[in-house]
Write a protein that holds these residues in place. Structure first.
Motif, PDB file in Angstrom:
ATOM      1  N   GLU A   1      29.476  59.522  48.673  1.00 49.81           N
ATOM      2  CA  GLU A   1      29.558  58.074  48.892  1.00 49.81           C
ATOM      3  C   GLU A   1      29.634  57.301  47.572  1.00 49.81           C
ATOM      4  OE1 GLU A   1      26.321  56.758  51.360  1.00 49.81           O
ATOM      5  OE2 GLU A   1      26.783  58.211  52.933  1.00 49.81           O
ATOM      6  N   ALA A   2      29.770  58.015  46.462  1.00 48.24           N
ATOM      7  CA  ALA A   2      29.868  57.346  45.155  1.00 48.24           C
ATOM      8  C   ALA A   2      31.104  56.450  45.128  1.00 48.24           C
ATOM      9  CB  ALA A   2      29.936  58.388  44.048  1.00 48.24           C
ATOM     10  N   VAL A   3      30.974  55.306  44.448  1.00 45.52           N
ATOM     11  CA  VAL A   3      32.081  54.348  44.337  1.00 45.52           C
ATOM     12  C   VAL A   3      32.375  54.122  42.865  1.00 45.52           C
ATOM     13  CG1 VAL A   3      32.871  52.002  44.852  1.00 45.52           C
ATOM     14  CG2 VAL A   3      31.397  53.203  46.490  1.00 45.52           C
ATOM     15  N   VAL A   4      33.630  54.349  42.482  1.00 42.95           N
ATOM     16  CA  VAL A   4      34.085  54.189  41.101  1.00 42.95           C
ATOM     17  C   VAL A   4      35.358  53.358  41.105  1.00 42.95           C
ATOM     18  CG1 VAL A   4      34.935  55.396  39.049  1.00 42.95           C
ATOM     19  CG2 VAL A   4      33.139  56.436  40.432  1.00 42.95           C
ATOM     20  N   ASP A   5      35.391  52.297  40.309  1.00 40.22           N
ATOM     21  CA  ASP A   5      36.622  51.544  40.094  1.00 40.22           C
ATOM     22  C   ASP A   5      37.265  52.056  38.812  1.00 40.22           C
ATOM     23  OD1 ASP A   5      36.408  50.002  42.368  1.00 40.22           O
ATOM     24  OD2 ASP A   5      35.408  48.338  41.356  1.00 40.22           O
ATOM     25  N   ILE A   6      38.533  52.463  38.914  1.00 37.91           N
ATOM     26  CA  ILE A   6      39.298  52.954  37.766  1.00 37.91           C
ATOM     27  C   ILE A   6      40.152  51.802  37.255  1.00 37.91           C
ATOM     28  CG2 ILE A   6      40.999  54.624  36.962  1.00 37.91           C
ATOM     29  CD1 ILE A   6      40.234  56.322  39.480  1.00 37.91           C
ATOM     30  N   PHE A   7      40.017  51.483  35.966  1.00 40.52           N
ATOM     31  CA  PHE A   7      40.756  50.377  35.346  1.00 40.52           C
ATOM     32  C   PHE A   7      41.801  50.916  34.374  1.00 40.52           C
ATOM     33  CE2 PHE A   7      36.868  48.442  36.743  1.00 40.52           C
ATOM     34  CZ  PHE A   7      37.164  47.111  36.989  1.00 40.52           C
ATOM     35  N   LEU A   8      43.040  50.490  34.524  1.00 40.62           N
ATOM     36  CA  LEU A   8      44.103  50.760  33.557  1.00 40.62           C
ATOM     37  C   LEU A   8      44.440  49.443  32.877  1.00 40.62           C
ATOM     38  CD1 LEU A   8      46.704  53.027  35.425  1.00 40.62           C
ATOM     39  CD2 LEU A   8      44.776  53.703  34.006  1.00 40.62           C
ATOM     40  N   PRO A   9      44.123  49.284  31.596  1.00 44.45           N
ATOM     41  CA  PRO A   9      44.453  48.036  30.894  1.00 44.45           C
ATOM     42  C   PRO A   9      45.973  47.861  30.793  1.00 44.45           C
ATOM     43  CG  PRO A   9      42.719  49.233  29.755  1.00 44.45           C
ATOM     44  CD  PRO A   9      43.292  50.171  30.782  1.00 44.45           C
ATOM     45  N   LEU A  10      46.441  46.666  31.193  1.00 49.34           N
ATOM     46  CA  LEU A  10      47.873  46.359  31.244  1.00 49.34           C
ATOM     47  C   LEU A  10      48.242  45.302  30.197  1.00 49.34           C
ATOM     48  CD1 LEU A  10      48.244  46.005  35.111  1.00 49.34           C
ATOM     49  CD2 LEU A  10      48.806  48.017  33.730  1.00 49.34           C
ATOM     50  N   ARG A  11      49.503  45.326  29.800  1.00 46.70           N
ATOM     51  CA  ARG A  11      50.021  44.286  28.905  1.00 46.70           C
ATOM     52  C   ARG A  11      50.001  42.954  29.651  1.00 46.70           C
ATOM     53  NH1 ARG A  11      52.147  46.022  24.307  1.00 46.70           N
ATOM     54  NH2 ARG A  11      52.937  48.130  24.165  1.00 46.70           N
ATOM     55  N   PRO A  12      49.873  41.847  28.898  1.00 48.82           N
ATOM     56  CA  PRO A  12      49.919  40.533  29.548  1.00 48.82           C
ATOM     57  C   PRO A  12      51.209  40.368  30.334  1.00 48.82           C
ATOM     58  CG  PRO A  12      49.231  40.323  27.275  1.00 48.82           C
ATOM     59  CD  PRO A  12      49.672  41.745  27.459  1.00 48.82           C
ATOM     60  N   SER A  13      51.122  39.644  31.426  1.00 53.65           N
ATOM     61  CA  SER A  13      52.278  39.419  32.281  1.00 53.65           C
ATOM     62  C   SER A  13      53.061  38.199  31.783  1.00 53.65           C
ATOM     63  CB  SER A  13      51.805  39.163  33.711  1.00 53.65           C
ATOM     64  OG  SER A  13      52.884  38.770  34.526  1.00 53.65           O
ATOM     65  N   ASN A  14      54.385  38.269  31.901  1.00 55.70           N
ATOM     66  CA  ASN A  14      55.226  37.110  31.601  1.00 55.70           C
ATOM     67  C   ASN A  14      55.435  36.265  32.835  1.00 55.70           C
ATOM     68  OD1 ASN A  14      55.563  37.951  28.958  1.00 55.70           O
ATOM     69  ND2 ASN A  14      57.313  39.254  29.479  1.00 55.70           N
ATOM     70  N   GLN A  15      54.886  36.732  33.945  1.00 54.13           N
ATOM     71  CA  GLN A  15      55.045  36.002  35.198  1.00 54.13           C
ATOM     72  C   GLN A  15      53.845  35.096  35.405  1.00 54.13           C
ATOM     73  OE1 GLN A  15      55.233  39.224  37.932  1.00 54.13           O
ATOM     74  NE2 GLN A  15      57.251  39.910  37.264  1.00 54.13           N
ATOM     75  N   PRO A  16      54.071  33.936  36.066  1.00 53.63           N
ATOM     76  CA  PRO A  16      52.932  33.051  36.338  1.00 53.63           C
ATOM     77  C   PRO A  16      51.932  33.719  37.271  1.00 53.63           C
ATOM     78  CG  PRO A  16      54.981  32.182  37.301  1.00 53.63           C
ATOM     79  CD  PRO A  16      55.328  33.437  36.564  1.00 53.63           C
ATOM     80  N   GLN A  17      50.648  33.465  37.023  1.00 52.97           N
ATOM     81  CA  GLN A  17      49.598  34.001  37.888  1.00 52.97           C
ATOM     82  C   GLN A  17      49.651  33.282  39.235  1.00 52.97           C
ATOM     83  OE1 GLN A  17      47.224  36.383  37.234  1.00 52.97           O
ATOM     84  NE2 GLN A  17      48.080  36.842  35.223  1.00 52.97           N
ATOM     85  N   VAL A  18      49.422  34.029  40.307  1.00 50.13           N
ATOM     86  CA  VAL A  18      49.456  33.432  41.645  1.00 50.13           C
ATOM     87  C   VAL A  18      48.056  33.153  42.103  1.00 50.13           C
ATOM     88  CG1 VAL A  18      50.391  33.675  43.945  1.00 50.13           C
ATOM     89  CG2 VAL A  18      51.398  34.986  42.099  1.00 50.13           C
TER      90      VAL A  18
END
Length: 168
Positions: A151-168
């Protein structure tokens, strides 16, 4: 029982810059338990329990890649407190803020490989996203012995380059 990861489960988040205390494990992955025990003891001595201070692991390569002596994993706890050298090997660190792809894994650590294969092998090539130079990291949301291993819960994060698209 772990769930099967799917690219549709990946979400993009804005991860906040996070100050952490870091203990590095270097060497044979089979000995990580010793480092974890020292880290737990340090956390207890400094009053940084998991229920109030987030737990992270910074991944500097897979345990099954390269020579065992070259393996490195950083054990981290979020804290705004000053971290001073006390002979424990714990140092101040920083998880960089920015856009990250996140995939939640539920189940034992030995099944994490399927989640990484989904992220790197399925989601990333089709996403149009690019990785930043920062290593991937895990946030341990619920873990043994507080919950059974399955039942362990782990969030895996992949750091991404900044987006050129507007945030929604």
């Amino acid at each position: 029982m772990s769930h099967t990861p799917s690219p549709e489960s990946v979400r993009i988040v804005q991860f906040p810059e996070t100050r952490v205390a870091v203990m590095t494990h270097r060497g044979d992955p089979a000995r990580i338990g010793e480092t974890i025990r020292r880290f737990i003891d340090w956390r207890k001595a400094h009053g940084l329990p998991p229920r109030t201070h987030a737990t992270f692991n910074i991944l500097h390569g897979a345990p099954d890649q390269g020579a065992p002596g070259d393996f490195r994993l950083d054990l981290c706890v979020a804290t705004d407190r000053a971290v001073t050298e006390d002979g424990s090997g714990v140092v101040a660190g920083l998880l960089a803020g920015g856009r990250c792809a996140v995939l939640r894994h539920v189940g034992p650590d030995d099944a994490l490989g399927a989640a990484f294969a989904c992220l790197y092998g399925q989601w990333l090539p089709d996403s149009g996203e690019e990785l930043r130079g920062d290593p991937p990291f895990l946030q341990r949301v619920a873990f043994f012995p507080d919950v059974p291993e399955h039942e362990a819960v782990v969030d895996i994060f992949l750091p991404l380059r900044p987006s050129n698209q507007p945030q929604v």
